[in-house]
Design a protein around this motif. Structure first.
Motif, PDB file in Angstrom:
ATOM      1  N   PHE A  38      21.305  10.100  -8.388  1.00  0.00           N
ATOM      2  CA  PHE A  38      20.065   9.476  -7.908  1.00  0.00           C
ATOM      3  C   PHE A  38      18.860  10.426  -7.942  1.00  0.00           C
ATOM      4  N   SER A  39      19.104  11.727  -7.937  1.00  0.00           N
ATOM      5  CA  SER A  39      17.991  12.686  -7.983  1.00  0.00           C
ATOM      6  C   SER A  39      17.278  12.658  -9.338  1.00  0.00           C
ATOM      7  N   HIS A  40      17.913  12.105 -10.366  1.00  0.00           N
ATOM      8  CA  HIS A  40      17.309  12.034 -11.691  1.00  0.00           C
ATOM      9  C   HIS A  40      16.405  10.806 -11.855  1.00  0.00           C
ATOM     10  N   ILE A  41      16.413   9.897 -10.888  1.00  0.00           N
ATOM     11  CA  ILE A  41      15.591   8.685 -10.987  1.00  0.00           C
ATOM     12  C   ILE A  41      14.203   8.989 -10.432  1.00  0.00           C
ATOM     13  N   LEU A  42      13.205   8.987 -11.317  1.00  0.00           N
ATOM     14  CA  LEU A  42      11.830   9.308 -10.919  1.00  0.00           C
ATOM     15  C   LEU A  42      11.072   8.029 -10.570  1.00  0.00           C
ATOM     16  N   TYR A  43      10.361   8.060  -9.445  1.00  0.00           N
ATOM     17  CA  TYR A  43       9.627   6.864  -9.035  1.00  0.00           C
ATOM     18  C   TYR A  43       8.575   7.222  -7.980  1.00  0.00           C
ATOM     19  N   ARG A  44       7.572   6.368  -7.882  1.00  0.00           N
ATOM     20  CA  ARG A  44       6.616   6.389  -6.771  1.00  0.00           C
ATOM     21  C   ARG A  44       6.555   5.013  -6.112  1.00  0.00           C
ATOM     22  N   ASP A  45       6.993   4.015  -6.845  1.00  0.00           N
ATOM     23  CA  ASP A  45       6.943   2.626  -6.391  1.00  0.00           C
ATOM     24  C   ASP A  45       7.827   2.436  -5.151  1.00  0.00           C
ATOM     25  N   SER A  46       7.289   1.831  -4.112  1.00  0.00           N
ATOM     26  CA  SER A  46       8.031   1.652  -2.861  1.00  0.00           C
ATOM     27  C   SER A  46       9.231   0.721  -3.034  1.00  0.00           C
ATOM     28  N   CYS A  47       9.102  -0.267  -3.926  1.00  0.00           N
ATOM     29  CA  CYS A  47      10.225  -1.181  -4.173  1.00  0.00           C
ATOM     30  C   CYS A  47      11.399  -0.438  -4.804  1.00  0.00           C
ATOM     31  N   MET A  48      11.102   0.533  -5.667  1.00  0.00           N
ATOM     32  CA  MET A  48      12.163   1.335  -6.270  1.00  0.00           C
ATOM     33  C   MET A  48      12.879   2.156  -5.197  1.00  0.00           C
ATOM     34  N   ARG A 217       3.602  -0.011 -12.173  1.00  0.00           N
ATOM     35  CA  ARG A 217       2.689   0.797 -12.989  1.00  0.00           C
ATOM     36  C   ARG A 217       2.405   2.168 -12.389  1.00  0.00           C
ATOM     37  N   GLU A 218       2.517   2.310 -11.078  1.00  0.00           N
ATOM     38  CA  GLU A 218       2.248   3.624 -10.481  1.00  0.00           C
ATOM     39  C   GLU A 218       3.310   4.651 -10.868  1.00  0.00           C
ATOM     40  N   ASP A 219       4.445   4.180 -11.417  1.00  0.00           N
ATOM     41  CA  ASP A 219       5.476   5.099 -11.890  1.00  0.00           C
ATOM     42  C   ASP A 219       5.194   5.615 -13.295  1.00  0.00           C
ATOM     43  N   ILE A 220       4.311   4.946 -14.045  1.00  0.00           N
ATOM     44  CA  ILE A 220       4.066   5.318 -15.437  1.00  0.00           C
ATOM     45  C   ILE A 220       3.540   6.738 -15.584  1.00  0.00           C
ATOM     46  N   PRO A 221       2.510   7.181 -14.816  1.00  0.00           N
ATOM     47  CA  PRO A 221       2.043   8.566 -14.963  1.00  0.00           C
ATOM     48  C   PRO A 221       3.137   9.598 -14.663  1.00  0.00           C
ATOM     49  N   LEU A 222       3.922   9.354 -13.637  1.00  0.00           N
ATOM     50  CA  LEU A 222       5.002  10.271 -13.267  1.00  0.00           C
ATOM     51  C   LEU A 222       6.012  10.411 -14.410  1.00  0.00           C
ATOM     52  N   LEU A 223       6.435   9.269 -14.964  1.00  0.00           N
ATOM     53  CA  LEU A 223       7.421   9.282 -16.044  1.00  0.00           C
ATOM     54  C   LEU A 223       6.824   9.877 -17.327  1.00  0.00           C
ATOM     55  N   ALA A 224       5.588   9.496 -17.640  1.00  0.00           N
ATOM     56  CA  ALA A 224       4.949   9.981 -18.869  1.00  0.00           C
ATOM     57  C   ALA A 224       4.790  11.501 -18.845  1.00  0.00           C
ATOM     58  N   GLU A 225       4.373  12.043 -17.711  1.00  0.00           N
ATOM     59  CA  GLU A 225       4.200  13.498 -17.599  1.00  0.00           C
ATOM     60  C   GLU A 225       5.538  14.226 -17.703  1.00  0.00           C
TER      61      GLU A 225
END
Length: 281
Positions: A38-48, A217-225
């Motif tokens: 689970f530490s490999h799953i990157l997210y900022r979205d509260s639903c995630m 969409r708020e996860d896109i910058p985190l994942l892209a970087e």
């Protein structure tokens, strides 16, 4: 008169179990492992965050899990993470894509066969993926594409926790945890007669729904970087995303989800002639 004799060799159950353990350990080291948690799953979205919290709790049970999400949303990443948080973490993690093989090959790969079961069968038979997953987890990706005859056979495995190899006469006991995934609406597949309703309820004990990237969409910058850093390191470059490039990524609807974003960033890093990726690139 002729005399006949024979030699009997006995083995204790402890020795047999030890040999079985060595065999399964060797299989485990041959690639049937889960690399992610689970530490490999990157997210900022509260639903995630809520979905991950739920998945962590589910990992402690042995209930069947059905993960639903569009292509590229990270279904196998969740399956591996659940396995690595479970009591089965030291056992094998076996993943098979039900849409990738024709029916006859999928059946033999899943359930195995005995020697002489069909023309071309390997000498001594073959252990199927369900047997390899004993004491561990089997991940059935794209379960919605499994042919109906195999769905019937899978239902028996889930009910009895045992299987019969193709051409075999003796059942093989199994201790496995089943995680399945689909990008289809299985209730619609049931209405169309393409998926067994009883199998759906067997698999859907614990449902997990993954949102498409366009809805987080708020996860896109985190994942892209993160992808940009990873591929810069891989290709010996030092590449960053410009603000206008990032805006373009955030606005795009990503039908292929995280996988499409990953491949897009990889291509951009490879083609980058400067150290900044702009919208025009």
């Amino acid at each position: 008169s002729e005399e006949f004799g024979c030699v009997l060799t006995f083995q204790g159950t402890e020795q047999i179990q030890a040999e079985e353990g060595k065999l399964r350990k060797r299989m485990h080291s041959d690639g049937f492992t889960a690399r992610y948690d689970f530490s490999h799953i990157l997210y900022r979205d509260s639903c995630m965050e809520a979905v991950i919290s739920q998945a962590v709790k589910f990992s402690y049970s042995d209930s069947n899990i059905l993960i639903h999400g569009e292509t590229g949303t990270g279904k196998e990443l969740f399956a591996q993470s659940i396995h690595n948080s479970s009591r089965r973490r030291k056992g094998p993690f076996v993943a098979i894509n039900c849409a990738a093989l024709p029916e006859n090959l999928l059946e033999s790969e899943l359930f195995g066969y005995v020697e002489g079961a069909f023309t071309g069968a390997s000498r001594g038979g073959k252990m199927g993926f369900f047997e390899i997953a004993h004491k561990g987890t089997i991940f059935l990706d794209e379960i919605g594409d499994m042919p109906l005859p195999l769905q019937t056979k899978l239902l028996r495995v889930l009910q009895e926790r045992e299987l019969m190899r193709i051409g075999g006469s003796k059942p093989v006991k199994l201790d496995i945890r089943v995680i399945a995934s689909t990008n289809k609406d299985l209730r619609e597949e049931i209405k169309g007669g393409r998926f067994r309703e009883d199998l759906f309820y067997r698999l859907n004990v614990v449902p997990i729904a993954l949102k498409p990237l366009r809805e987080r969409r708020e996860d896109i910058p985190l994942l892209a970087e993160e992808f940009c850093r990873a591929y810069s390191k891989k290709y010996g470059k030092s590449v960053l995303l410009s603000p206008d490039g990032m805006d373009l990524l955030i606005e795009y609807h990503w039908p292929g989800n995280i996988r499409e974003l990953q491949h897009t960033i990889e291509k951009a890093v490879i083609l980058a002639e400067k150290n900044v990726i702009r919208a025009s690139d």
